[in-house]
Design a protein around this motif. Structure first.
Motif, PDB file in Angstrom:
ATOM      1  N   ILE A   1       0.817  -1.213   0.000  1.00  0.00           N
ATOM      2  CA  ILE A   1       0.000   0.000   0.000  1.00  0.00           C
ATOM      3  C   ILE A   1       0.856   1.271   0.000  1.00  0.00           C
ATOM      4  O   ILE A   1       0.386   2.325  -0.405  1.00  0.00           O
ATOM      5  CB  ILE A   1      -1.002   0.019   1.182  1.00  0.00           C
ATOM      6  N   ASP A   2       2.123   1.168   0.411  1.00  0.00           N
ATOM      7  CA  ASP A   2       3.009   2.330   0.384  1.00  0.00           C
ATOM      8  C   ASP A   2       4.015   2.290  -0.768  1.00  0.00           C
ATOM      9  O   ASP A   2       4.983   3.041  -0.789  1.00  0.00           O
ATOM     10  CB  ASP A   2       3.711   2.512   1.725  1.00  0.00           C
ATOM     11  N   GLY A   3       3.795   1.408  -1.746  1.00  0.00           N
ATOM     12  CA  GLY A   3       4.599   1.387  -2.957  1.00  0.00           C
ATOM     13  C   GLY A   3       5.834   0.507  -2.943  1.00  0.00           C
ATOM     14  O   GLY A   3       6.587   0.476  -3.913  1.00  0.00           O
ATOM     15  N   LEU A   4       6.074  -0.223  -1.862  1.00  0.00           N
ATOM     16  CA  LEU A   4       7.217  -1.129  -1.782  1.00  0.00           C
ATOM     17  C   LEU A   4       6.912  -2.391  -2.589  1.00  0.00           C
ATOM     18  O   LEU A   4       5.811  -2.919  -2.505  1.00  0.00           O
ATOM     19  CB  LEU A   4       7.481  -1.478  -0.318  1.00  0.00           C
ATOM     20  N   GLY A   5       7.860  -2.851  -3.373  1.00  0.00           N
ATOM     21  CA  GLY A   5       7.633  -4.022  -4.215  1.00  0.00           C
ATOM     22  C   GLY A   5       8.292  -5.279  -3.698  1.00  0.00           C
ATOM     23  O   GLY A   5       9.448  -5.261  -3.275  1.00  0.00           O
ATOM     24  N   LEU A   6       7.548  -6.385  -3.723  1.00  0.00           N
ATOM     25  CA  LEU A   6       8.042  -7.695  -3.315  1.00  0.00           C
ATOM     26  C   LEU A   6       7.947  -8.629  -4.512  1.00  0.00           C
ATOM     27  O   LEU A   6       6.867  -8.806  -5.076  1.00  0.00           O
ATOM     28  CB  LEU A   6       7.202  -8.240  -2.155  1.00  0.00           C
ATOM     29  N   ALA A   7       9.065  -9.220  -4.893  1.00  0.00           N
ATOM     30  CA  ALA A   7       9.086 -10.177  -6.000  1.00  0.00           C
ATOM     31  C   ALA A   7       9.106 -11.594  -5.439  1.00  0.00           C
ATOM     32  O   ALA A   7       9.838 -11.886  -4.490  1.00  0.00           O
ATOM     33  CB  ALA A   7      10.320  -9.948  -6.871  1.00  0.00           C
ATOM     34  N   VAL A   8       8.287 -12.461  -6.025  1.00  0.00           N
ATOM     35  CA  VAL A   8       8.282 -13.883  -5.670  1.00  0.00           C
ATOM     36  C   VAL A   8       8.927 -14.613  -6.839  1.00  0.00           C
ATOM     37  O   VAL A   8       8.422 -14.584  -7.955  1.00  0.00           O
ATOM     38  CB  VAL A   8       6.848 -14.409  -5.423  1.00  0.00           C
ATOM     39  N   LYS A   9      10.068 -15.238  -6.583  1.00  0.00           N
ATOM     40  CA  LYS A   9      10.824 -15.956  -7.614  1.00  0.00           C
ATOM     41  C   LYS A   9      10.863 -17.435  -7.257  1.00  0.00           C
ATOM     42  O   LYS A   9      10.868 -17.796  -6.082  1.00  0.00           O
ATOM     43  CB  LYS A   9      12.267 -15.429  -7.681  1.00  0.00           C
TER      44      LYS A   9
END
Length: 131
Positions: free
Chosen positions: A6-14
């Motif tokens: 919600i605050d724009g931080l990105g999490l990638a799932v690899k």
């Protein structure tokens, strides 16, 4: 796949042949080792569904189960490359994850093996049942 908080931080799932990992999508200054990934309810559901899907691709025989040992408890993991520990928690108060990365100069946040993923998905399923 990338999931945005919600605050724009990105999490990638690899995922690879024998592991699933969480990674930052951009570099952060040294000193930022703790991350609170807060998602809206819909994005968190999509994240959970994606984790379950890719986990079954990596480990077709995966069956969610409660942690029975330190080896299967996902709260902490050891990263061989950085020779350091990281940690992971699921927030019960908001739709999110709390992660301490093992090494400050890497984007890697957490790497699952099969046993830790079985426990993580078990807890995600319990959380979904509570809603």
């Amino acid at each position: 796949m990338i999931f945005t908080t919600i605050d724009g931080l990105g999490l990638a799932v690899k995922h690879k042949r024998a592991s699933v990992s969480f990674k930052l999508i951009k570099d952060f200054p040294v000193g930022n080792d703790k991350f609170d990934f807060k998602f809206d309810k819909e994005t968190f559901k999509e994240l959970c569904d994606h984790i379950k899907k890719v986990s079954l691709e990596v480990w077709p025989s995966l069956k969610p189960k409660d942690a029975t040992s330190e080896a299967s408890d996902y709260a902490e993991f050891y990263d061989k490359v950085s020779d350091n520990n990281g940690s992971l928690g699921i927030s019960r108060y908001y739709h999110g994850l709390n992660i301490n990365r093992p090494y400050l100069s890497q984007r890697l946040l957490y790497r699952f093996n099969k046993a830790k993923m079985q426990c993580f998905i078990y807890d995600l399923n319990k959380l979904e049942e509570m809603e």
